[in-house]
Write a protein that holds these residues in place. Structure first.
Motif, PDB file in Angstrom:
ATOM      1  N   LEU A   1      51.754 -98.804 -22.872  1.00  0.00           N
ATOM      2  CA  LEU A   1      51.405 -99.959 -23.707  1.00  0.00           C
ATOM      3  C   LEU A   1      50.524-101.176 -23.001  1.00  0.00           C
ATOM      4  O   LEU A   1      50.945-101.146 -21.783  1.00  0.00           O
ATOM      5  CB  LEU A   1      52.756-100.308 -24.147  1.00  0.00           C
ATOM      6  CG  LEU A   1      53.443 -99.692 -25.371  1.00  0.00           C
ATOM      7  CD1 LEU A   1      54.739-100.414 -25.723  1.00  0.00           C
ATOM      8  CD2 LEU A   1      52.699 -99.987 -26.867  1.00  0.00           C
ATOM      9  N   GLU A   2      49.793-101.658 -23.964  1.00  0.00           N
ATOM     10  CA  GLU A   2      49.228-102.873 -23.220  1.00  0.00           C
ATOM     11  C   GLU A   2      50.090-104.008 -23.301  1.00  0.00           C
ATOM     12  O   GLU A   2      51.184-104.271 -24.137  1.00  0.00           O
ATOM     13  CB  GLU A   2      48.098-103.404 -24.236  1.00  0.00           C
ATOM     14  CG  GLU A   2      46.824-102.301 -24.439  1.00  0.00           C
ATOM     15  CD  GLU A   2      46.317-102.297 -23.153  1.00  0.00           C
ATOM     16  OE1 GLU A   2      46.188-103.237 -22.286  1.00  0.00           O
ATOM     17  OE2 GLU A   2      45.779-101.119 -22.610  1.00  0.00           O
ATOM     18  N   PRO A   3      50.053-105.050 -22.260  1.00  0.00           N
ATOM     19  CA  PRO A   3      51.060-105.979 -21.837  1.00  0.00           C
ATOM     20  C   PRO A   3      51.121-106.889 -23.390  1.00  0.00           C
ATOM     21  O   PRO A   3      52.398-107.245 -23.579  1.00  0.00           O
ATOM     22  CB  PRO A   3      50.472-106.828 -20.995  1.00  0.00           C
ATOM     23  CG  PRO A   3      49.542-105.959 -20.216  1.00  0.00           C
ATOM     24  CD  PRO A   3      48.831-105.083 -21.141  1.00  0.00           C
ATOM     25  N   GLU A   4      50.233-107.284 -23.930  1.00  0.00           N
ATOM     26  CA  GLU A   4      50.386-107.946 -25.276  1.00  0.00           C
ATOM     27  C   GLU A   4      51.212-107.197 -26.407  1.00  0.00           C
ATOM     28  O   GLU A   4      52.086-107.996 -26.818  1.00  0.00           O
ATOM     29  CB  GLU A   4      48.919-108.273 -25.874  1.00  0.00           C
ATOM     30  CG  GLU A   4      48.001-109.219 -24.895  1.00  0.00           C
ATOM     31  CD  GLU A   4      47.513-108.389 -23.773  1.00  0.00           C
ATOM     32  OE1 GLU A   4      47.372-107.058 -23.861  1.00  0.00           O
ATOM     33  OE2 GLU A   4      46.914-109.085 -22.823  1.00  0.00           O
ATOM     34  N   ASN A   5      50.895-106.048 -26.448  1.00  0.00           N
ATOM     35  CA  ASN A   5      51.851-105.308 -27.363  1.00  0.00           C
ATOM     36  C   ASN A   5      53.158-104.988 -26.969  1.00  0.00           C
ATOM     37  O   ASN A   5      53.969-105.237 -27.672  1.00  0.00           O
ATOM     38  CB  ASN A   5      51.240-103.850 -27.537  1.00  0.00           C
ATOM     39  CG  ASN A   5      49.907-103.745 -28.276  1.00  0.00           C
ATOM     40  OD1 ASN A   5      49.462-104.809 -28.911  1.00  0.00           O
ATOM     41  ND2 ASN A   5      49.182-102.652 -27.921  1.00  0.00           N
ATOM     42  N   LEU A   6      53.618-104.859 -25.717  1.00  0.00           N
ATOM     43  CA  LEU A   6      54.872-104.931 -25.252  1.00  0.00           C
ATOM     44  C   LEU A   6      55.660-106.104 -25.454  1.00  0.00           C
ATOM     45  O   LEU A   6      56.640-106.238 -25.673  1.00  0.00           O
ATOM     46  CB  LEU A   6      54.823-104.471 -23.648  1.00  0.00           C
ATOM     47  CG  LEU A   6      56.418-104.613 -23.368  1.00  0.00           C
ATOM     48  CD1 LEU A   6      57.366-103.417 -23.995  1.00  0.00           C
ATOM     49  CD2 LEU A   6      56.401-103.975 -21.517  1.00  0.00           C
TER      50      LEU A   6
ATOM     51  N   LEU B   1      51.642 -87.266 -41.531  1.00  0.00           N
ATOM     52  CA  LEU B   1      51.763 -88.033 -40.101  1.00  0.00           C
ATOM     53  C   LEU B   1      53.207 -88.673 -40.072  1.00  0.00           C
ATOM     54  O   LEU B   1      53.929 -88.819 -39.075  1.00  0.00           O
ATOM     55  CB  LEU B   1      50.784 -88.982 -39.768  1.00  0.00           C
ATOM     56  CG  LEU B   1      49.441 -88.214 -39.480  1.00  0.00           C
ATOM     57  CD1 LEU B   1      48.346 -89.331 -39.270  1.00  0.00           C
ATOM     58  CD2 LEU B   1      49.665 -87.620 -37.987  1.00  0.00           C
ATOM     59  N   ALA B   2      53.713 -89.358 -41.366  1.00  0.00           N
ATOM     60  CA  ALA B   2      54.899 -90.066 -41.257  1.00  0.00           C
ATOM     61  C   ALA B   2      56.154 -88.887 -41.086  1.00  0.00           C
ATOM     62  O   ALA B   2      57.143 -89.220 -40.409  1.00  0.00           O
ATOM     63  CB  ALA B   2      55.107 -90.908 -42.714  1.00  0.00           C
ATOM     64  N   SER B   3      55.952 -87.904 -41.554  1.00  0.00           N
ATOM     65  CA  SER B   3      57.089 -86.858 -41.460  1.00  0.00           C
ATOM     66  C   SER B   3      57.121 -86.487 -40.087  1.00  0.00           C
ATOM     67  O   SER B   3      58.005 -85.598 -39.814  1.00  0.00           O
ATOM     68  CB  SER B   3      56.576 -85.767 -42.427  1.00  0.00           C
ATOM     69  OG  SER B   3      55.635 -84.983 -42.387  1.00  0.00           O
ATOM     70  N   GLN B   4      55.999 -86.478 -39.321  1.00  0.00           N
ATOM     71  CA  GLN B   4      55.999 -85.944 -38.049  1.00  0.00           C
ATOM     72  C   GLN B   4      56.433 -86.929 -36.885  1.00  0.00           C
ATOM     73  O   GLN B   4      56.219 -86.332 -35.824  1.00  0.00           O
ATOM     74  CB  GLN B   4      54.390 -85.459 -37.919  1.00  0.00           C
ATOM     75  CG  GLN B   4      53.906 -84.229 -38.705  1.00  0.00           C
ATOM     76  CD  GLN B   4      54.938 -83.120 -38.528  1.00  0.00           C
ATOM     77  OE1 GLN B   4      54.999 -82.333 -37.695  1.00  0.00           O
ATOM     78  NE2 GLN B   4      55.290 -82.474 -39.821  1.00  0.00           N
ATOM     79  N   LEU B   5      56.767 -88.083 -37.455  1.00  0.00           N
ATOM     80  CA  LEU B   5      57.048 -89.029 -36.029  1.00  0.00           C
ATOM     81  C   LEU B   5      58.122 -88.460 -35.277  1.00  0.00           C
ATOM     82  O   LEU B   5      59.014 -87.992 -35.840  1.00  0.00           O
ATOM     83  CB  LEU B   5      57.596 -90.441 -37.036  1.00  0.00           C
ATOM     84  CG  LEU B   5      56.248 -91.307 -37.602  1.00  0.00           C
ATOM     85  CD1 LEU B   5      56.701 -92.341 -38.464  1.00  0.00           C
ATOM     86  CD2 LEU B   5      55.368 -91.851 -36.505  1.00  0.00           C
ATOM     87  N   SER B   6      57.886 -88.896 -34.146  1.00  0.00           N
ATOM     88  CA  SER B   6      59.105 -88.644 -33.177  1.00  0.00           C
ATOM     89  C   SER B   6      58.837 -89.729 -31.953  1.00  0.00           C
ATOM     90  O   SER B   6      57.863 -90.333 -31.939  1.00  0.00           O
ATOM     91  CB  SER B   6      58.559 -87.171 -32.483  1.00  0.00           C
ATOM     92  OG  SER B   6      57.644 -87.241 -31.689  1.00  0.00           O
ATOM     93  N   ALA B   7      59.826 -89.518 -31.085  1.00  0.00           N
ATOM     94  CA  ALA B   7      59.779 -90.730 -29.910  1.00  0.00           C
ATOM     95  C   ALA B   7      58.563 -90.393 -29.033  1.00  0.00           C
ATOM     96  O   ALA B   7      57.948 -91.403 -28.391  1.00  0.00           O
ATOM     97  CB  ALA B   7      61.033 -90.347 -29.001  1.00  0.00           C
ATOM     98  N   GLU B   8      58.089 -89.071 -29.008  1.00  0.00           N
ATOM     99  CA  GLU B   8      56.798 -88.935 -28.217  1.00  0.00           C
ATOM    100  C   GLU B   8      55.566 -89.430 -28.759  1.00  0.00           C
ATOM    101  O   GLU B   8      54.576 -89.757 -28.033  1.00  0.00           O
ATOM    102  CB  GLU B   8      56.581 -87.461 -27.884  1.00  0.00           C
ATOM    103  CG  GLU B   8      57.761 -86.966 -27.178  1.00  0.00           C
ATOM    104  CD  GLU B   8      59.235 -86.674 -27.872  1.00  0.00           C
ATOM    105  OE1 GLU B   8      59.132 -86.688 -28.997  1.00  0.00           O
ATOM    106  OE2 GLU B   8      60.212 -86.792 -27.152  1.00  0.00           O
ATOM    107  N   ASN B   9      55.304 -89.561 -30.345  1.00  0.00           N
ATOM    108  CA  ASN B   9      53.980 -89.881 -30.582  1.00  0.00           C
ATOM    109  C   ASN B   9      53.895 -90.923 -31.716  1.00  0.00           C
ATOM    110  O   ASN B   9      52.923 -91.459 -32.146  1.00  0.00           O
ATOM    111  CB  ASN B   9      53.611 -88.497 -31.460  1.00  0.00           C
ATOM    112  CG  ASN B   9      54.420 -88.364 -32.956  1.00  0.00           C
ATOM    113  OD1 ASN B   9      55.067 -89.055 -33.180  1.00  0.00           O
ATOM    114  ND2 ASN B   9      54.446 -87.035 -33.367  1.00  0.00           N
ATOM    115  N   CYS B  10      55.102 -91.836 -31.698  1.00  0.00           N
ATOM    116  CA  CYS B  10      55.006 -92.765 -32.827  1.00  0.00           C
ATOM    117  C   CYS B  10      54.082 -93.806 -32.368  1.00  0.00           C
ATOM    118  O   CYS B  10      53.324 -94.570 -33.198  1.00  0.00           O
ATOM    119  CB  CYS B  10      56.532 -93.182 -32.977  1.00  0.00           C
ATOM    120  SG  CYS B  10      57.353 -93.898 -31.751  1.00  0.00           S
ATOM    121  N   ILE B  11      54.144 -94.036 -31.061  1.00  0.00           N
ATOM    122  CA  ILE B  11      53.359 -95.236 -30.735  1.00  0.00           C
ATOM    123  C   ILE B  11      51.681 -94.924 -30.916  1.00  0.00           C
ATOM    124  O   ILE B  11      50.945 -95.862 -31.447  1.00  0.00           O
ATOM    125  CB  ILE B  11      53.529 -95.591 -29.411  1.00  0.00           C
ATOM    126  CG1 ILE B  11      54.947 -96.196 -29.001  1.00  0.00           C
ATOM    127  CG2 ILE B  11      52.506 -96.734 -28.478  1.00  0.00           C
ATOM    128  CD1 ILE B  11      55.160 -96.451 -27.653  1.00  0.00           C
TER     129      ILE B  11
END
Length: 610
Positions: free
Chosen positions: A185-190, A136-146
């Protein structure tokens, strides 16, 4: 400076032992798998739905505490029970788990990684869980990292969670502009993200734009969070103009009564800053205020060695792009050398060849920025001052230079695993004081001096065929030049043409095979350092034809302009530079956040448009 030496004989013995152990292990796995596939000695069947998998209790127990507890505790399973029915997983998943138990191997893909990780967590198969996390770490991208960060949190995969979080912070700008996950994203996370020191934004204006982008997705439901989100910004780092025109007057802020106290406080703060021509002279001003604290840089720019007026220097300096300030490293010094090369390989900084005023070096030293120690590795075959050095394919290449008598056309390649240099095909021309870069898997080297003539020629090396090929000459002869590749274009910058130091630039287009002029630097310079930091070209130090200089400038490719940055602490030419990202001890290479310089709206620091 203290050096530590590697023991090549010990490394060779250790490598041989590991190879033998791996071969023995693989042989055992093949035998066990063959026994299971033939149904020999199997003492239990794992049934999932309509499928059954004959296997051995002891093998499953060895790989999974869950199965060990099941097979050794009669409260869970009768010791004589021959068939175990599992409902928690699919047949494909249990097939992969059984294969992993016998071979320590598993075919992980984007289609099965989630189910495998969940099963590995449920059955407590630590090795498989780790491999799923690595995949999963090798597959990280802007679309899926969150989403991956959240998924890792659910299953307490702390290392993967941290890797995904770091990816998010490092690539924040691309993610907030393109990712659907960001909008949910939830407000607290942002709030946590925007408040973090590790958020990778070049200016607070960008962080503000990200907040607006998130609120725009659901203005009715999210405008109520504006005050809390604004409070997470470093509001004192805004220019007064931007804060008044873009923040205070924004439709989500202007009539928002919850934002009013923060707006008033920030306006007063910025006005106090604007009252002083030199913000550093503020008497009792709280420079540790969270309003002014720069975020941590994600890349640290290192500068090594060089010629300081009459002698070489051993002072290492590091640059903090977020506070636009240089710091001399008190905990680490290099040796005295100039006209050397610098490369980064596997997180280590290699200093190659050079000159200390008396001796021409073939030695190579290596700096570990985490442990802050120096190592000495195998020397080159040739002494190389004015050397050109690059990394390609996990190897260091050192090309040309001078041994004090001869300008060289030879080139060498360093194999880190063998700690050994070997010669490659020589270049077409003798080149010292040239510069090299990488483009499309080839090494390009440009300009230099052959002992008689300052060169405008350039050539590239193809490792697969061990061959150099000449390309179109540059428009101008250049020695003491610096070249780099930026967005698939080679930049040839500055240097000496035999008459004057240059501030001119040429750019090489690989498709048209032609050089064209580029925007000129503010300062003419040769034998300077150049690096890319935050997608920006930095030119540092050098010689301007009259004196060694400390000035630094950077090139904004979007605006096609050069801008000034903070000067080096030490005037130096014939220096080298490199950038490291993700250092766990990055804080030791930047000024304390409570003592960084304060910049006000009158400072000439250019911020890119958001």
């Amino acid at each position: 400076m203290e050096f530590k030496y590697s023991d090549n004989d010990q490394l060779s013995v250790s490598s041989t032992r590991e190879k033998i152990q791996e071969e023995v292990f693989n042989a055992k796995c093949r035998v066990l798998t063959e026994i299971r596939e033939c149904g020999q000695l199997c003492d239990v069947q794992i049934r999932v739905g309509e499928e059954s998998f004959p296997t051995h209790r002891v093998i499953l127990s060895a790989s999974s505490p869950y199965f060990r507890a099941m097979f050794t505790n009669s409260q869970f399973v009768d010791p004589n029970q021959q068939v175990i029915q599992l409902e928690q997983v699919s047949a494909d998943t249990i097939r992969s788990i059984i294969r992993y138990a016998y071979t320590q191997q598993c075919d992980i893909s984007t289609e099965n990684v989630e189910s495998l990780l969940v099963a590995a967590d449920y059955f407590n198969i630590v090795g498989l869980l780790s491999e799923c996390c690595q995949f999963l770490a090798s597959q990280l991208s802007a679309e899926n990292c969150i989403g991956i960060e959240k998924f890792a949190s659910w299953y307490a995969c702390s290392e993967l969670e941290q890797i995904a979080h770091n990816f998010f912070m490092e690539n924040f700008v691309e993610i907030y502009r393109t990712s659907e996950e960001f909008l949910h994203l939830e407000p607290e996370n942002l709030c946590r993200v925007i408040a973090s020191d590790d958020l990778n934004v070049k200016s607070e204006e960008i962080a503000f734009d990200a907040i607006i982008h998130w609120v725009d997705f659901d203005p009715i439901g999210r405008t109520c969070y504006m005050a809390k989100l604004l409070g997470c910004l470093r509001l004192g780092l805004f220019s007064t103009y931007f804060f008044v025109e873009k923040v205070k007057e924004h439709r989500y802020v202007k009539d928002n009564t919850a934002c009013r106290p923060l707006i008033i406080e920030t306006l007063k703060f910025l006005c106090d800053l604007d009252r002083y021509a030199d913000a550093r002279s503020l008497g009792n001003f709280d420079i540790s205020s969270c309003m002014l604290t720069p975020r941590m840089p994600h890349g640290i720019l290192f500068v090594f060695g060089g010629w300081n007026v009459n002698s070489p220097t051993n002072i290492i300096e590091t640059y903090d792009i977020r506070s636009d300030s240089w710091m001399s490293c008190q905990t680490a010094e290099s040796d005295y050398r100039a006209y050397h090369g610098t490369c980064v390989l596997d997180g280590l900084i290699y200093i190659i060849g050079g000159f200390d005023g008396m001796e021409y070096f073939n030695s190579v030293i290596c700096f570990d920025p985490v442990k802050q120690i120096w190592l000495e590795v195998a020397p080159m075959y040739s002494k190389r001052c004015y050397v050109s050095a690059v990394i390609l394919g996990g190897h260091i290449y050192a090309m040309g230079g001078s041994d004090g008598h001869t300008r060289q056309s030879t080139a060498e390649r360093y194999d880190k695993n063998r700690n050994q240099w070997s010669f490659i095909q020589p270049m077409h021309q003798q080149r010292s004081d040239a510069s090299a870069t990488i483009l499309d898997g080839n090494i390009y080297i440009c300009g230099g001096f052959d002992g008689v003539t300052i060169l405008n020629s350039a050539e590239f090396y193809t490792p697969e065929i061990d061959q150099w090929t000449l390309i179109t000459p540059m428009l101008t002869p250049r020695s003491g030049i610096r070249v780099l590749t930026y967005k698939n274009t080679i930049y040839a910058i500055g240097g000496f043409n035999g008459v004057i130091r240059l501030n001119t630039i040429e750019r090489y287009n690989e498709k048209s095979k032609a050089w064209e002029p580029g925007p000129e630097m503010s300062t003419a310079r040769s034998n300077f350092a150049i690096e890319i930091l935050d997608d920006t070209i930095y030119a540092m130090g050098g010689f301007n034809g009259h004196s060694t200089i400390s000035s630094v400038e950077y090139f904004d490719i979007d605006n096609e302009q050069w801008y000034g940055a903070a000067d080096l602490n030490v005037r130096r030419s014939a220096l080298s530079a490199c950038v490291l990202k993700g250092l766990p001890n990055a804080k030791s290479y930047v000024p304390s956040r409570s003592r960084v310089p304060i910049m006000d709206a009158s400072d000439t620091v250019h911020l890119k448009d958001t």
